[in-house]
Design a protein around this motif. Structure first.
Motif, PDB file in Angstrom:
ATOM      1  N   THR A   1      44.145 -79.536  44.252  1.00  0.00           N
ATOM      2  CA  THR A   1      43.501 -80.138  45.416  1.00  0.00           C
ATOM      3  C   THR A   1      42.044 -79.704  45.489  1.00  0.00           C
ATOM      4  O   THR A   1      41.712 -78.543  45.236  1.00  0.00           O
ATOM      5  N   GLN A   2      41.188 -80.653  45.867  1.00  0.00           N
ATOM      6  CA  GLN A   2      39.765 -80.372  46.004  1.00  0.00           C
ATOM      7  C   GLN A   2      39.393 -80.160  47.474  1.00  0.00           C
ATOM      8  O   GLN A   2      40.176 -80.441  48.381  1.00  0.00           O
ATOM      9  N   ASN A   3      38.174 -79.656  47.712  1.00  0.00           N
ATOM     10  CA  ASN A   3      37.727 -79.349  49.072  1.00  0.00           C
ATOM     11  C   ASN A   3      37.701 -80.562  49.997  1.00  0.00           C
ATOM     12  O   ASN A   3      37.799 -80.427  51.211  1.00  0.00           O
ATOM     13  N   ASN A   4      37.561 -81.757  49.417  1.00  0.00           N
ATOM     14  CA  ASN A   4      37.513 -82.969  50.239  1.00  0.00           C
ATOM     15  C   ASN A   4      38.893 -83.580  50.476  1.00  0.00           C
ATOM     16  O   ASN A   4      39.011 -84.666  51.046  1.00  0.00           O
ATOM     17  N   GLY A   5      39.950 -82.895  50.026  1.00  0.00           N
ATOM     18  CA  GLY A   5      41.303 -83.405  50.240  1.00  0.00           C
ATOM     19  C   GLY A   5      41.840 -84.228  49.095  1.00  0.00           C
ATOM     20  O   GLY A   5      43.029 -84.555  49.071  1.00  0.00           O
ATOM     21  N   LYS A   6      40.992 -84.593  48.143  1.00  0.00           N
ATOM     22  CA  LYS A   6      41.475 -85.342  46.981  1.00  0.00           C
ATOM     23  C   LYS A   6      42.363 -84.451  46.113  1.00  0.00           C
ATOM     24  O   LYS A   6      42.116 -83.259  45.985  1.00  0.00           O
ATOM     25  N   ILE A   7      43.391 -85.063  45.526  1.00  0.00           N
ATOM     26  CA  ILE A   7      44.287 -84.328  44.634  1.00  0.00           C
ATOM     27  C   ILE A   7      44.093 -84.842  43.213  1.00  0.00           C
ATOM     28  O   ILE A   7      44.173 -86.053  42.963  1.00  0.00           O
ATOM     29  N   ILE A   8      43.843 -83.922  42.292  1.00  0.00           N
ATOM     30  CA  ILE A   8      43.633 -84.275  40.883  1.00  0.00           C
ATOM     31  C   ILE A   8      44.875 -83.902  40.080  1.00  0.00           C
ATOM     32  O   ILE A   8      45.423 -82.810  40.229  1.00  0.00           O
ATOM     33  N   ARG A   9      45.322 -84.818  39.246  1.00  0.00           N
ATOM     34  CA  ARG A   9      46.432 -84.570  38.321  1.00  0.00           C
ATOM     35  C   ARG A   9      45.867 -84.464  36.904  1.00  0.00           C
ATOM     36  O   ARG A   9      45.093 -85.315  36.470  1.00  0.00           O
ATOM     37  N   THR A  10      46.289 -83.419  36.188  1.00  0.00           N
ATOM     38  CA  THR A  10      45.879 -83.251  34.790  1.00  0.00           C
ATOM     39  C   THR A  10      47.101 -83.304  33.876  1.00  0.00           C
ATOM     40  O   THR A  10      48.182 -82.851  34.256  1.00  0.00           O
ATOM     41  N   VAL A  11      46.915 -83.859  32.693  1.00  0.00           N
ATOM     42  CA  VAL A  11      47.954 -83.871  31.654  1.00  0.00           C
ATOM     43  C   VAL A  11      47.302 -83.399  30.367  1.00  0.00           C
ATOM     44  O   VAL A  11      46.274 -83.944  29.954  1.00  0.00           O
ATOM     45  N   LYS A  12      47.900 -82.397  29.734  1.00  0.00           N
ATOM     46  CA  LYS A  12      47.312 -81.834  28.524  1.00  0.00           C
ATOM     47  C   LYS A  12      47.849 -82.513  27.261  1.00  0.00           C
ATOM     48  O   LYS A  12      48.936 -83.103  27.247  1.00  0.00           O
ATOM     49  N   ASN A  13      47.062 -82.422  26.195  1.00  0.00           N
ATOM     50  CA  ASN A  13      47.378 -83.052  24.913  1.00  0.00           C
ATOM     51  C   ASN A  13      48.722 -82.554  24.363  1.00  0.00           C
ATOM     52  O   ASN A  13      48.968 -81.349  24.303  1.00  0.00           O
ATOM     53  N   LYS A  14      49.581 -83.473  23.949  1.00  0.00           N
ATOM     54  CA  LYS A  14      50.885 -83.096  23.406  1.00  0.00           C
ATOM     55  C   LYS A  14      50.847 -82.736  21.926  1.00  0.00           C
ATOM     56  O   LYS A  14      51.773 -82.115  21.414  1.00  0.00           O
ATOM     57  N   ASN A  15      49.814 -83.156  21.238  1.00  0.00           N
ATOM     58  CA  ASN A  15      49.734 -82.913  19.796  1.00  0.00           C
ATOM     59  C   ASN A  15      49.227 -81.500  19.527  1.00  0.00           C
ATOM     60  O   ASN A  15      48.099 -81.153  19.893  1.00  0.00           O
ATOM     61  N   ILE A  16      50.055 -80.682  18.891  1.00  0.00           N
ATOM     62  CA  ILE A  16      49.708 -79.273  18.701  1.00  0.00           C
ATOM     63  C   ILE A  16      48.464 -79.105  17.836  1.00  0.00           C
ATOM     64  O   ILE A  16      47.625 -78.232  18.091  1.00  0.00           O
ATOM     65  N   ASN A  17      48.307 -79.945  16.827  1.00  0.00           N
ATOM     66  CA  ASN A  17      47.130 -79.834  15.958  1.00  0.00           C
ATOM     67  C   ASN A  17      45.851 -80.169  16.719  1.00  0.00           C
ATOM     68  O   ASN A  17      44.826 -79.490  16.559  1.00  0.00           O
ATOM     69  N   ASP A  18      45.907 -81.211  17.554  1.00  0.00           N
ATOM     70  CA  ASP A  18      44.742 -81.548  18.377  1.00  0.00           C
ATOM     71  C   ASP A  18      44.433 -80.417  19.356  1.00  0.00           C
ATOM     72  O   ASP A  18      43.272 -80.062  19.562  1.00  0.00           O
ATOM     73  N   PHE A  19      45.487 -79.861  19.947  1.00  0.00           N
ATOM     74  CA  PHE A  19      45.288 -78.783  20.916  1.00  0.00           C
ATOM     75  C   PHE A  19      44.616 -77.581  20.251  1.00  0.00           C
ATOM     76  O   PHE A  19      43.702 -76.977  20.814  1.00  0.00           O
ATOM     77  N   LEU A  20      45.066 -77.238  19.052  1.00  0.00           N
ATOM     78  CA  LEU A  20      44.499 -76.094  18.334  1.00  0.00           C
ATOM     79  C   LEU A  20      43.099 -76.375  17.802  1.00  0.00           C
ATOM     80  O   LEU A  20      42.407 -75.472  17.326  1.00  0.00           O
ATOM     81  N   ASN A  21      42.672 -77.630  17.901  1.00  0.00           N
ATOM     82  CA  ASN A  21      41.297 -77.989  17.555  1.00  0.00           C
ATOM     83  C   ASN A  21      40.406 -78.073  18.789  1.00  0.00           C
ATOM     84  O   ASN A  21      39.258 -78.515  18.717  1.00  0.00           O
ATOM     85  N   GLY A  22      40.969 -77.663  19.934  1.00  0.00           N
ATOM     86  CA  GLY A  22      40.167 -77.615  21.153  1.00  0.00           C
ATOM     87  C   GLY A  22      40.205 -78.852  22.017  1.00  0.00           C
ATOM     88  O   GLY A  22      39.478 -78.950  23.011  1.00  0.00           O
ATOM     89  N   ASN A  23      41.059 -79.821  21.661  1.00  0.00           N
ATOM     90  CA  ASN A  23      41.179 -81.047  22.460  1.00  0.00           C
ATOM     91  C   ASN A  23      42.341 -80.874  23.446  1.00  0.00           C
ATOM     92  O   ASN A  23      43.472 -81.250  23.155  1.00  0.00           O
ATOM     93  N   TYR A  24      42.060 -80.285  24.597  1.00  0.00           N
ATOM     94  CA  TYR A  24      43.119 -79.888  25.520  1.00  0.00           C
ATOM     95  C   TYR A  24      43.556 -81.006  26.466  1.00  0.00           C
ATOM     96  O   TYR A  24      44.743 -81.215  26.683  1.00  0.00           O
TER      97      TYR A  24
END
Length: 376
Positions: free
Chosen positions: A271-294
């Protein structure tokens, strides 16, 4: 300024010894060597990026899940938790949980986990019946499951056991026997939930047959009675605990708190200070994740979705839903949902009081129908 809710941290460890046929969680079958050092390094970088969205809030709970986090060496968990604490304040009394598979539980490793700050262990037992364990493709037998509980209880006074009912070929007596065995070992928390076969699983493709609805209903009713008679209070649809041992991390989810989600496939809600709610989803590919693409995606939750998500969590709990809490956490006035509430009351799903709503037993029994009202 908008009142920000409490915030937790979920850390996803994606490796498993074997992918169970019913599992729809994101995981990889572990190879001979897990790139632990690299993964921990990138988890901490992923965490740093998400901290930019949190407004320096103190982390109230930490949950290391998976996958099978107990596959990681104790030094990896130590570096991970040290790195988290170095980057952000964690509450002095924070509940810090790690999930474990009985096959990977080693006494010395768990001692080190505790010394690193872990104070709650969650064991994925599922059943104490060795034949049923084979049917659901678990990698251990009943003796190993019991040994894991005994070992965990030597290390921590806060242990959860995950148990499932409605397994393929399971009889009513089998399900109740599992509960009796669990209760005998006196854990502080038991998660007792029905096996549902999701469409994207191996069991779904194989059309695995489960017990009929009548048997499953009896398992649920008699199991709940046995748990409550044994001192385990039901506080959520599938969660029972001794007094003061409710899972604080899950309670934060169900009370619509915030959480950072780091690691492959992890989800977050901030949740942000203005009341907005942000949803994040992280990269499922382990190789991409280990290359810094989160980051796979990030979006702001709509008013309609905020309402649905709030009630999807709140209706699971066996406690009143405060009208003030709804407005504070969604930034939506209760008048906006008045028609939905009236329909739910007419259907016998909700009770309306001046300061709160309460779900009836009928509402709990037909939770999906109740939630559909708030999709409109």
């Amino acid at each position: 300024m908008f009142k920000l809710p409490p915030i937790s941290l979920y850390i996803h460890i994606p490796w498993c010894l074997k992918k169970c046929g019913y599992c729809d969680f994101y995981s990889y079958v572990s190879q001979e060597v897990i790139p632990e050092k690299e993964y921990i390094k990138h988890l901490l970088k992923d965490f740093e990026k998400d901290l930019l969205l949190t407004h320096n809030r103190e982390i109230k709970t930490v949950f290391i899940g998976g996958g099978t986090p107990s596959l990681l060496k104790s030094i990896s968990i130590k570096k991970l938790l040290y790195g988290i604490k170095k980057r952000n304040m964690i509450s002095k009394n924070a509940e810090i949980t790690i999930e474990a598979n009985p096959k990977t539980l080693e006494y010395q490793r768990f001692i080190h986990y505790k010394n690193s700050g872990v104070n709650r262990f969650s064991l994925g037992i599922q059943t104490f019946n060795s034949d049923l364990l084979k049917k659901i493709e678990r990698t251990y037998d009943a003796k190993e499951a019991i040994d894991a509980i005994i070992t965990s209880k030597k290390i921590s006074d806060n242990v959860n056991l995950d148990l499932m009912y409605g397994l393929p070929g399971q009889l009513l007596k089998d399900a109740l026997s599992d509960l009796q065995c669990a209760i005998q070992h006196n854990p502080t928390h038991i998660s007792w939930y029905q096996l549902n076969i999701e469409p994207n699983t191996v069991f779904y493709a194989k059309k695995i047959k489960l017990p009929n609805e009548d048997i499953i209903s009896k398992m649920s009713v008699k199991g709940e009675k046995l748990l409550e008679q044994s001192g385990y209070k039901k506080y959520e649809i599938s969660s029972y605990s001794k007094i003061n041992y409710q899972c604080q991390h899950n309670l934060n989810y169900w009370n619509f708190g915030d959480y950072i989600g780091i690691g492959c496939g992890a989800h977050g809600k901030i949740t942000q200070n203005n009341g907005k709610i942000i949803r994040t989803v992280k990269n499922k590919n382990i190789n991409d994740f280990l290359n810094g693409n989160y980051l796979n995606s990030i979006h702001t939750v709509s008013k309609k979705d905020k309402i649905f998500e709030y009630f999807m969590n709140a209706f699971r709990l066996y406690q009143p839903i405060l009208k003030k809490d709804f407005q504070e956490k969604t930034h939506v006035t209760k008048n906006f949902i008045e028609k939905n509430i009236q329909i739910a009351i007419q259907e016998g799903f909700l009770i309306n009081k001046s300061n709160f709503w309460r779900t009836t037993q009928r509402g709990k029994n037909f939770l999906n129908l109740l939630l559909e009202i708030f999709l409109k």
